[in-house]
Design a protein around this motif. Structure first.
Motif, short mmCIF file in Angstrom:
data_model
loop_
_atom_site.label_atom_id
_atom_site.label_comp_id
_atom_site.label_asym_id
_atom_site.label_seq_id
_atom_site.Cartn_x
_atom_site.Cartn_y
_atom_site.Cartn_z
N ILE A 72 48.13 -48.67 -15.98
CA ILE A 72 47.23 -47.58 -16.25
C ILE A 72 47.88 -46.41 -16.93
N ALA A 73 49.16 -45.89 -16.41
CA ALA A 73 49.82 -44.90 -16.80
C ALA A 73 50.20 -44.90 -18.56
N ASP A 74 50.56 -46.15 -18.71
CA ASP A 74 50.77 -46.72 -20.14
C ASP A 74 49.74 -46.53 -20.91
N HIS A 75 48.51 -46.86 -20.43
CA HIS A 75 47.32 -47.02 -21.30
C HIS A 75 47.00 -45.81 -21.56
N TYR A 76 46.71 -44.95 -20.46
CA TYR A 76 46.38 -43.53 -20.93
C TYR A 76 47.14 -42.59 -21.46
N LYS A 77 48.53 -43.12 -21.56
CA LYS A 77 49.73 -42.19 -22.17
C LYS A 77 49.87 -41.08 -21.14
N ILE A 78 49.81 -41.24 -20.09
CA ILE A 78 50.10 -40.15 -18.75
C ILE A 78 51.33 -40.63 -17.88
N SER A 79 51.77 -39.63 -17.16
CA SER A 79 53.04 -40.01 -16.35
C SER A 79 52.64 -40.67 -15.04
N ILE A 80 53.52 -41.27 -14.29
CA ILE A 80 53.17 -42.13 -13.32
C ILE A 80 52.48 -41.26 -12.11
N ASP A 81 53.02 -39.95 -12.07
CA ASP A 81 52.39 -39.34 -10.90
C ASP A 81 50.91 -38.89 -11.16
N THR A 124 46.95 -39.02 0.98
CA THR A 124 47.09 -37.75 -0.13
C THR A 124 48.36 -37.20 -0.24
N LEU A 125 48.99 -36.65 0.87
CA LEU A 125 50.13 -36.02 1.05
C LEU A 125 51.31 -36.83 0.53
N GLY A 126 51.25 -38.14 1.11
CA GLY A 126 52.31 -39.10 0.97
C GLY A 126 52.36 -39.34 -0.83
N THR A 127 51.40 -39.65 -1.38
CA THR A 127 51.34 -39.91 -2.61
C THR A 127 51.63 -38.79 -3.38
N THR A 128 51.24 -37.70 -2.96
CA THR A 128 51.60 -36.51 -3.88
C THR A 128 53.29 -36.08 -3.60
N LEU A 129 53.74 -36.13 -2.37
CA LEU A 129 55.07 -35.96 -2.38
C LEU A 129 55.90 -36.90 -2.90
N VAL A 159 59.19 -37.88 -9.97
CA VAL A 159 59.51 -36.98 -11.21
C VAL A 159 60.83 -36.21 -11.16
N SER A 160 61.04 -35.56 -9.95
CA SER A 160 62.31 -34.83 -9.72
C SER A 160 63.65 -35.39 -9.65
N TYR A 161 63.47 -36.44 -8.76
CA TYR A 161 64.99 -37.00 -8.45
C TYR A 161 64.93 -38.50 -8.70
N GLY A 162 63.83 -39.13 -8.62
CA GLY A 162 63.75 -40.69 -8.68
C GLY A 162 63.11 -41.29 -7.77
N VAL A 163 62.52 -42.53 -7.99
CA VAL A 163 61.85 -43.18 -6.96
C VAL A 163 62.77 -43.87 -5.69
N GLN A 164 64.02 -43.91 -6.17
CA GLN A 164 64.68 -44.67 -5.09
C GLN A 164 64.84 -43.71 -3.81
N TYR A 165 64.30 -42.52 -4.04
CA TYR A 165 64.59 -41.53 -2.74
C TYR A 165 63.33 -41.32 -2.11
N ASN A 166 62.38 -41.90 -2.28
CA ASN A 166 61.02 -41.93 -1.56
C ASN A 166 61.01 -42.32 -0.14
#
Length: 387
Positions: free
Chosen positions: A29-38, A337-342, A348-355
């Motif tokens: 979806i992010a690729d189709h609409y040319k938006i970031s994953i967040d 909502t909070l979990g998804t937002t954080l 975006v800030s550090y990398g998905v491996q830190y989630n």
């Protein structure tokens, strides 16, 4: 009656397929609409936020209506959402139709649970509730990975077509198999709202919020995490969702049995996954077998989270099942909502491996709430004994 529980479960499958079906296709979806994953993640977090903000009020407003009509109306809106979304509308319209069913999602869940336990003894309540909540795990093992797999073969729009079909099946089942169920005695708003000032219920609500935040900081980006942190392609991710879900079906059944014996210990046992999983995922590193085993454990410990949260909250106010459950759904989705937002911010800030480490922190907070509730309940018992 088990028949009603299974009907509620089928509708829950439709609900969860719509709410969480986007998890496996967010990168597309992010690729189709040319938006970031967040930003694509807003499709999940906005849905959850609407539930969090409106759930209890919608449940109170609909508490006097025929339960069959409430369930039928709710699933009808989920059906419309699936149809519109499958035509890949502009992103603003996709967001709008994603939000609409969120207003009635907690209403459906609370009503389905109430219907499931309406004609049974109190000792069987948790088991029937676990049947309804098994819709979460069944969706994770069937419709969600299947929709992700189909999307990997063709395009993400087909995922929404799968969601539409599931909603249609649930709608037909409710219409033909569920009898009219008018509410014979509507509770007053005051009698339901009084639970909001009970300390143990407030603490239980906080535990629910922290627990769901912990799980969804990573689970919301399941596909992105496995793709970037573990090097899996879309097809492999769909297989992992299947593994995750099939273990979850078994896990929900086990949790239902365990909750009937001890709610506190069962909740703590499955909550421990928020502490264990970051460690397992970290040390599995690039080892495929270790990663698959970790995902299996993840699925087992995560899957009953909504069942555990609702049962834990209801146990503090057992006479307010529907309203308490709507609050459990709302604060659980506030956690989504909070979990998804954080999670999106960390990606975006550090990398998905830190989630997963976000989950570690919020898991500790959830455990703290459980300790606090136990302490209050012990003091209350001591006060009663002295009196």
């Amino acid at each position: 009656m088990k028949k009603f529980a299974y009907i509620g479960c089928l509708g829950f499958i439709a609900v969860i397929t719509t709410e969480f079906g986007v998890i496996g296709i967010l990168p597309q979806i992010a690729d189709h609409y040319k938006i970031s994953i967040d930003k694509a993640g807003y499709l999940l977090s906005a849905f959850a936020l609407i539930i969090a903000l409106t759930g209890p009020f919608m449940t109170l407003l609909t508490s006097g209506f025929d339960r069959k009509k409430v369930m039928f109306t709710a699933i009808s809106i989920f059906l419309v959402t699936g149809i519109v979304s499958s035509f890949s509308p502009p992103f603003w319209l996709l967001m709008l139709v994603r939000i609409l069913p969120a207003f009635l999602q907690p209403v459906y869940i609370a009503t389905a649970l109430s219907v499931a336990v309406s004609q049974t003894e109190k000792k069987y309540r948790n088991q029937l509730m676990s049947i309804v909540f098994s819709g979460v795990a069944i969706a994770m093992v069937t419709t969600v990975p299947f929709a992700t797999w189909v999307a990997s073969l063709w395009s993400w729009e087909y995922s929404f077509m799968i969601q539409t079909i599931i909603s249609l099946i649930a709608l037909i089942t409710i219409y033909f198999l569920l009898p009219a169920m008018p509410v014979k005695e509507k509770k007053s708003y005051d009698s339901q709202l009084k639970i909001l000032v009970q300390p143990t219920f407030i603490i239980s609500t906080a535990m629910n919020f922290f627990m769901i935040t912990a799980w969804f900081s990573t689970y919301s980006y399941f596909a992105d995490y496995l793709n970037k942190a573990k090097g899996m392609d879309t097809t492999m991710v769909s297989y992992m969702l299947f593994l995750f879900g099939i273990i979850g079906v078994f896990s929900n059944w086990i949790a239902g049995k365990m909750l009937s014996k001890n709610i506190m210990r069962t909740t703590a046992f499955f909550l421990s996954g928020t502490i264990i999983m970051p460690v397992l995922l970290y040390f599995s590193d690039g080892n495929l077998i270790a990663t698959i085993l970790s995902i299996g454990i993840w699925g087992f410990l995560y899957s009953p989270s909504f069942l555990n949260a609702s049962t834990y909250m209801i146990s503090s106010v057992p006479d307010s099942l529907e309203f308490a459950n709507s609050l459990a759904t709302s604060f659980g989705n506030l956690g989504v909502t909070l979990g998804t937002t954080l999670g999106g911010w960390v990606i975006v800030s550090y990398g998905v491996q830190y989630n997963p480490w976000i989950g570690f922190i919020f898991g500790l907070l959830a455990f703290l709430m459980m300790v606090l509730r136990s302490s209050i309940e012990r003091r209350q018992k001591m006060t009663i004994c002295k009196a």
